[in-house]
Scaffold this motif. Structure first.
Motif, PDB file in Angstrom:
ATOM      1  N   ALA A   1      -1.869  13.493  -5.605  1.00  0.00           N
ATOM      2  CA  ALA A   1      -2.637  13.253  -4.385  1.00  0.00           C
ATOM      3  C   ALA A   1      -1.830  13.679  -3.164  1.00  0.00           C
ATOM      4  O   ALA A   1      -0.599  13.601  -3.154  1.00  0.00           O
ATOM      5  CB  ALA A   1      -3.002  11.777  -4.267  1.00  0.00           C
ATOM      6  N   TYR A   2      -2.540  14.144  -2.154  1.00  0.00           N
ATOM      7  CA  TYR A   2      -1.929  14.442  -0.869  1.00  0.00           C
ATOM      8  C   TYR A   2      -1.989  13.157  -0.031  1.00  0.00           C
ATOM      9  O   TYR A   2      -3.068  12.594   0.157  1.00  0.00           O
ATOM     10  CB  TYR A   2      -2.683  15.556  -0.140  1.00  0.00           C
ATOM     11  CG  TYR A   2      -2.674  16.891  -0.837  1.00  0.00           C
ATOM     12  CD1 TYR A   2      -1.786  17.899  -0.464  1.00  0.00           C
ATOM     13  CD2 TYR A   2      -3.572  17.171  -1.877  1.00  0.00           C
ATOM     14  CE1 TYR A   2      -1.786  19.135  -1.097  1.00  0.00           C
ATOM     15  CE2 TYR A   2      -3.583  18.411  -2.514  1.00  0.00           C
ATOM     16  CZ  TYR A   2      -2.685  19.380  -2.121  1.00  0.00           C
ATOM     17  OH  TYR A   2      -2.696  20.602  -2.741  1.00  0.00           O
ATOM     18  N   ILE A   3      -0.856  12.725   0.491  1.00  0.00           N
ATOM     19  CA  ILE A   3      -0.796  11.471   1.237  1.00  0.00           C
ATOM     20  C   ILE A   3      -0.654  11.743   2.729  1.00  0.00           C
ATOM     21  O   ILE A   3       0.249  12.488   3.150  1.00  0.00           O
ATOM     22  CB  ILE A   3       0.379  10.590   0.771  1.00  0.00           C
ATOM     23  CG1 ILE A   3       0.348  10.405  -0.756  1.00  0.00           C
ATOM     24  CG2 ILE A   3       0.347   9.250   1.485  1.00  0.00           C
ATOM     25  CD1 ILE A   3      -0.891   9.728  -1.283  1.00  0.00           C
TER      26      ILE A   3
ATOM     27  N   ALA B   1       0.728   9.789  -5.191  1.00  0.00           N
ATOM     28  CA  ALA B   1       1.370  11.074  -4.921  1.00  0.00           C
ATOM     29  C   ALA B   1       1.990  11.655  -6.186  1.00  0.00           C
ATOM     30  O   ALA B   1       1.982  12.882  -6.387  1.00  0.00           O
ATOM     31  CB  ALA B   1       2.433  10.912  -3.838  1.00  0.00           C
TER      32      ALA B   1
ATOM     33  N   VAL C   1      -5.367  11.179   0.325  1.00  0.00           N
ATOM     34  CA  VAL C   1      -5.313   9.730   0.501  1.00  0.00           C
ATOM     35  C   VAL C   1      -4.744   9.422   1.880  1.00  0.00           C
ATOM     36  O   VAL C   1      -3.603   9.792   2.184  1.00  0.00           O
ATOM     37  CB  VAL C   1      -4.443   9.072  -0.582  1.00  0.00           C
ATOM     38  CG1 VAL C   1      -4.306   7.570  -0.323  1.00  0.00           C
ATOM     39  CG2 VAL C   1      -5.034   9.319  -1.967  1.00  0.00           C
TER      40      VAL C   1
ATOM     41  N   GLU D   1      -3.327   6.672   4.047  1.00  0.00           N
ATOM     42  CA  GLU D   1      -2.763   5.326   3.973  1.00  0.00           C
ATOM     43  C   GLU D   1      -2.774   4.697   5.357  1.00  0.00           C
ATOM     44  O   GLU D   1      -2.098   5.176   6.273  1.00  0.00           O
ATOM     45  CB  GLU D   1      -1.337   5.385   3.437  1.00  0.00           C
ATOM     46  CG  GLU D   1      -0.662   4.023   3.375  1.00  0.00           C
ATOM     47  CD  GLU D   1       0.842   4.126   3.283  1.00  0.00           C
ATOM     48  OE1 GLU D   1       1.505   3.138   3.649  1.00  0.00           O
ATOM     49  OE2 GLU D   1       1.359   5.177   2.871  1.00  0.00           O
TER      50      GLU D   1
ATOM     51  N   GLU E   1       0.021   9.519   5.932  1.00  0.00           N
ATOM     52  CA  GLU E   1       0.415   8.171   6.329  1.00  0.00           C
ATOM     53  C   GLU E   1       0.114   7.973   7.811  1.00  0.00           C
ATOM     54  O   GLU E   1       0.702   8.639   8.671  1.00  0.00           O
ATOM     55  CB  GLU E   1       1.898   7.953   6.056  1.00  0.00           C
ATOM     56  CG  GLU E   1       2.364   6.551   6.347  1.00  0.00           C
ATOM     57  CD  GLU E   1       3.864   6.395   6.199  1.00  0.00           C
ATOM     58  OE1 GLU E   1       4.380   5.350   6.616  1.00  0.00           O
ATOM     59  OE2 GLU E   1       4.517   7.332   5.691  1.00  0.00           O
TER      60      GLU E   1
ATOM     61  N   LYS F   1       0.813  -1.211   0.000  1.00  0.00           N
ATOM     62  CA  LYS F   1       0.000   0.000   0.000  1.00  0.00           C
ATOM     63  C   LYS F   1       0.852   1.268   0.000  1.00  0.00           C
ATOM     64  O   LYS F   1       0.451   2.291  -0.569  1.00  0.00           O
ATOM     65  CB  LYS F   1      -0.980   0.009   1.176  1.00  0.00           C
ATOM     66  CG  LYS F   1      -0.353   0.035   2.539  1.00  0.00           C
ATOM     67  CD  LYS F   1      -1.399  -0.075   3.633  1.00  0.00           C
ATOM     68  CE  LYS F   1      -0.732  -0.114   4.998  1.00  0.00           C
ATOM     69  NZ  LYS F   1       0.217  -1.250   5.121  1.00  0.00           N
ATOM     70  N   SER F   2       2.027   1.207   0.624  1.00  0.00           N
ATOM     71  CA  SER F   2       2.909   2.381   0.609  1.00  0.00           C
ATOM     72  C   SER F   2       3.418   2.669  -0.801  1.00  0.00           C
ATOM     73  O   SER F   2       3.554   3.826  -1.199  1.00  0.00           O
ATOM     74  CB  SER F   2       4.091   2.166   1.559  1.00  0.00           C
ATOM     75  OG  SER F   2       3.654   2.087   2.898  1.00  0.00           O
TER      76      SER F   2
ATOM     77  N   ALA G   1       0.612   4.300  -2.543  1.00  0.00           N
ATOM     78  CA  ALA G   1       0.491   5.694  -2.090  1.00  0.00           C
ATOM     79  C   ALA G   1       1.491   6.583  -2.822  1.00  0.00           C
ATOM     80  O   ALA G   1       1.154   7.703  -3.233  1.00  0.00           O
ATOM     81  CB  ALA G   1       0.703   5.774  -0.580  1.00  0.00           C
ATOM     82  N   ARG G   2       2.714   6.100  -2.992  1.00  0.00           N
ATOM     83  CA  ARG G   2       3.715   6.888  -3.716  1.00  0.00           C
ATOM     84  C   ARG G   2       3.297   7.122  -5.159  1.00  0.00           C
ATOM     85  O   ARG G   2       3.530   8.206  -5.724  1.00  0.00           O
ATOM     86  CB  ARG G   2       5.077   6.187  -3.660  1.00  0.00           C
ATOM     87  CG  ARG G   2       5.742   6.237  -2.303  1.00  0.00           C
ATOM     88  CD  ARG G   2       7.213   5.853  -2.386  1.00  0.00           C
ATOM     89  NE  ARG G   2       7.391   4.456  -2.770  1.00  0.00           N
ATOM     90  CZ  ARG G   2       7.451   3.451  -1.917  1.00  0.00           C
ATOM     91  NH1 ARG G   2       7.327   3.685  -0.621  1.00  0.00           N
ATOM     92  NH2 ARG G   2       7.634   2.208  -2.333  1.00  0.00           N
TER      93      ARG G   2
END
Length: 224
Positions: free
Chosen positions: A26-28, A22, A111, A113, A30, A14-15, A18-19
């Motif tokens: 997208a704003y992540i 991004a 987002v 995560e 965590e 999932k990380s 997420a990258r």
């Protein structure tokens, strides 16, 4: 604006997903990183953990001994005690940060995560909402992978490039299985999620799925 939950079990990738999001803008947020910030000395969450679990979870420099805390939580079956301290604070901080982003960028896609969107029992319930995670997100994305793939990724991450002895591999495999057993299986999560990214293969294959999903999220961010 669009509030997206991005979840997946241990070793799901999932990380990595997420990258990729991004890279599209997208704003992540965590969850683990926010939690680590709140576990620093002088933070309220840090103080609550030390008070609840005692000095055994501290290193000599007064930082939390995360390995010791993990052993207590997972090996001794006290993970829900830890979650009850950490999760409400982290969830509240996520909401605060998301609102700050939306105030400056109304069409933002934020987002979050988090591995435990569905597992946590410590989300505020409003208006009798039986699925409180639905009040936190406009849509939820699951990153799914086969259990053996997840375990192998966990082993590689923990090894950090060093060779694993058979004994260490067996120890880490048992740890991974224990952690996964406390998470809802992907098949059940998939029933609750709006989108599923299958991450059993290469990063390129995951990139293709993110590439297809991003325009859908953009459309939703304008129309939500």
């Amino acid at each position: 604006m669009l509030r997206v939950g991005l979840t997946g079990g241990l070793g799901s990738g999932k990380s990595t997903a997420a990258r990729l999001f991004a890279q599209y803008g997208a704003y992540i947020l965590e969850a683990d990183a926010i939690g680590r910030e709140m576990m620093q000395p002088d933070e309220a969450v840090y103080a609550a953990i030390v008070e609840h679990f005692g000095p055994a979870v501290l290193r000599e420099d007064r930082q939390l001994d995360r390995a010791a805390l993990a052993r207590i939580a997972f090996t001794e079956g006290r993970v829900e005690e830890l979650n009850a301290i950490v999760h409400p604070a982290v969830i509240a901080r996520q909401a605060e940060l998301a609102q700050e982003i939306f105030a400056s960028d109304p069409r933002a896609i934020v987002v979050v995560e988090s591995a435990l969107i569905f597992e946590t029992r410590h989300t505020e319930v409003k208006d009798g909402e039986s699925a409180p995670w639905r009040s936190r997100f406009d849509c939820i994305i699951l990153v799914a992978a086969a259990e053996e793939v997840k375990i192998e990724r966990y082993l590689q991450r923990m090894a950090a490039g060093a060779p694993l002895t058979p004994e260490r591999r067996a120890e880490l495999t048992a740890d991974a299985r224990s952690r996964l057993s406390q998470q809802i299986p992907d098949a059940r999560k998939a029933e609750l999620c709006d989108f599923v990214l299958v991450n059993d293969g290469s990063i390129a294959e995951l990139e293709e799925q993110v590439d297809e999903l991003w325009p859908v999220l953009q459309f939703a961010s304008v129309n939500t």
